[in-house]
Design a protein around this motif. Structure first.
Motif: not given
Lengths: 384, 235
Positions: B68-75, B102-108, A217-221, A204-207
């Protein structure tokens, strides 16, 4: 076929070389104080080693903000001061406290982080120059507060008589022990940084450093990520401050001036933003260079060339060589200007910054040339 | 799926969006047309939460998301291809794509989506270790779309996908949009290039100085005299 094999071998070699180099540096760092025991160098150098180690910690911390996240903090020394004063207040006769060292250590870190949070919360929406100005002001506010809050900090007189740390019953009271204590802490911090760098936060920091809007826009707070970077770097400064206060046995506000913040920024920039070996090299270089130059002209050269070889120099030059410390900032300024012109990525650059500053990465070029060579070779083989 | 209800947005005291209503249904491609300074980008920023509306509601899948903040909307499944693509130029193609997830956790799931993106854009797999800033305009567009898809979006918002691309690449770019839509992603495109946008869209809106002045089926809009005059360059 043969050539690709060679390329792989080359890559492997460069990797091994890197490991060997890191190992060698670590080994040297470990045995460095022993040179004193062998009688090869004076105690001054061990002492300098401890000071350098403290600044390596500081530079590593600041690198998280400048190198990884791409923000500028010009008041970084304030967090160092907060750590140092926390230790001074809670482990000296000044107010009669004497907390155990491990608690002091954590407390110094905690207060530094707390102030990092308080400063970061309202200010991290600012960008670029504005953030730099606010952090600069924060640095001055902390110093002035320490200077004037007489009832607690004893004002300009500082706090003397800080107790020696005791770790597992071992009393840390000489330069060797301090050296190994700080070295241990550096290694711990390096492990922490390494893990952070490869984690979500690191990415996130590097981005953020690359493009704030795209990162959002990638969803980083964005503000959370910045705040976290601020707090982690404050933590390092707090730890360094704790060790520094215990080592000096005395703190006063005059040590934590703006120029010290600038010095740490110089270490990061000269060494190579975002590159851990670079930042360490930067800290070592800037801290030891004045001492080395002074010693060269005050002791080593006279012992080789006779006591009075310097008197043949013009007086201005003599002055300069003996009093290098006074001209230190002048030289650093010049060094930074030269670096920005000839090697903007720093002494030991990180890969990302290298890419950023040189349109064509020489290594990439080499690789494509090699691949082309491979193809040509294969064609020849086919012809035969 | 997404509904703007009487949305009004200000920059300081200047009213940019004047009570606009837009609706995007699941599975559709909807385009928003408009000239310079019509409020297109502001509409997009309002949907993403980069600017907040001063009145009105932004409703996404039945939920009011005004605060809702941007990051949450992406999620929540709104992904975007921002104006000028805005790649991370010094990261590699692969790193750029990974940032999308970035917001996802499911590696598969991430691995699977990566494969899907590579299937859609085979060039990207070839160039995955190249830094994104050295790619051509069309390839950068692919990375931008790929990065947005890596978030596994339900709604994809694209700001001027044709900007800075050669005519041939514009067509290719809109083909890609159609393809992505076929895979089940609802798409909202903000565009100046009316012809290209309307040719793939189901429905369209026309924005003029912050007001919706026309809306309807894309095929009807294409035939409309007003549109032909204003956007298609026919006298």
């Amino acid at each position: 076929m043969k050539k690709t094999f060679k390329k792989e071998k080359l890559l492997k070699w460069s990797r091994i070389n890197r490991q060997v180099l890191i190992g060698a540096v670590l080994f040297l760092a470990f045995i460095f104080p022993l040179f004193n025991l062998l009688g090869w160098m004076g105690m001054v150098w061990v002492r300098l080693g401890v000071k350098v180690a403290v600044f390596v910690l500081l530079a590593l911390g600041l690198n998280i903000i400048i190198g990884e996240t791409g923000l500028l903090n010009l008041g970084y020394i304030a967090f160092f001061a907060i750590g140092a004063y926390t230790t001074a207040i809670f482990a000296s006769p000044r107010l009669g406290f004497h907390l155990p060292f491990w608690l002091l250590f954590l407390l110094s870190g905690f207060f530094a982080v707390a102030f990092g949070f308080l400063l970061g919360l309202p200010t991290l929406r600012l960008r670029g120059d504005y953030l730099a100005i606010v952090t600069l002001a924060f640095g001055e506010i902390v110093r002035i507060t320490l200077n004037n809050w007489e009832s607690v900090t004893n004002g300009p007189g500082g706090i003397p008589g800080i107790y020696d740390p005791v770790i597992f019953g071992l009393r840390i009271d000489n330069n060797f022990e301090y050296y190994y204590l700080t070295l241990g802490l550096i290694i711990l911090c390096l492990i922490l940084i390494r893990n952070l760098k490869n984690s979500r936060f690191g990415r996130a920091w590097n981005a953020l450093r690359e493009d704030e809007i795209a990162a959002e826009c990638a969803g980083i707070h964005v503000s959370m990520a910045k705040l976290l970077s601020f707090m982690v770097s404050s933590l390092f400064a707090g730890f360094a401050g704790c060790i520094f206060a215990s080592l000096q046995k005395f703190v006063n506000p005059q040590y934590f001036v703006f120029m010290q913040s600038v010095l740490v920024v110089c270490m990061v920039v000269l060494g190579g933003m975002g590159s851990i070996p670079g930042v360490i090299a930067g800290a070592i270089a800037l801290d030891t260079l004045p001492e080395i130059i002074r010693h060269t002209f005050a002791f080593w050269l006279p012992s080789f060339l006779g006591e009075d070889f310097l008197t043949s120099f013009p007086p201005l030059l003599q002055n300069f060589l003996f009093d290098f410390d006074r001209y230190r900032m002048l030289i650093f300024g010049l060094a930074i200007v030269l670096m920005m012109i000839f090697r903007p990525e720093g002494l030991i650059p990180s890969r990302a910054w290298q890419r950023e500053l040189h349109e064509i990465d020489p290594r990439l070029l080499e690789e494509t040339q090699m691949i082309r060579f491979d193809l040509e070779e294969e064609e020849k083989d086919l012809e035969v | 799926m997404l509904r703007l209800e009487k949305v009004q947005t200000h920059y300081g005291r200047i009213e940019v969006l004047k009570f606009i209503d837009i609706e995007v249904n699941e599975g559709e491609i909807v385009c928003l047309l408009g000239g310079n300074a019509s409020g297109k980008s502001t509409t997009m920023k309002t949907i993403l939460g980069i600017v907040r509306p001063t009145s009105g509601r932004v409703v996404y899948r039945g939920e009011v998301i005004n605060d809702v903040p941007t990051a949450q909307r992406i999620k929540m499944g709104i992904a975007t291809v921002p104006e000028n693509r805005r790649l991370f130029p010094h990261l590699t193609v692969l790193e750029n794509l990974e940032m999308g997830a970035f917001t996802r956790n499911d590696k598969l799931g991430i691995q699977e989506d990566l494969k899907r993106v590579y299937q859609l854009f085979p060039v990207l797999e070839e160039r995955k270790n190249q830094r994104a800033g050295t790619l051509s305009g069309g390839e950068q567009q692919m990375v931008a779309v790929g990065r947005a898809l890596m978030a596994c979006p339900k709604l994809l918002i694209m700001d001027e996908p044709s900007m800075g691309l050669s005519p041939a690449l514009v067509d290719q770019s809109f083909e890609i949009i159609k393809e992505v839509n076929k895979q089940g992603v609802t798409i909202f495109v903000v565009e100046q290039n009316a012809q290209a946008a309307l040719s793939i869209a189901d429905r369209g809106y026309v924005l003029q100085t912050g007001e919706i002045v026309m809306e309807g089926k894309a095929s009807e809009l294409l035939k409309s005299d007003k549109i032909r005059k204003a956007y298609l360059g026919e006298a």
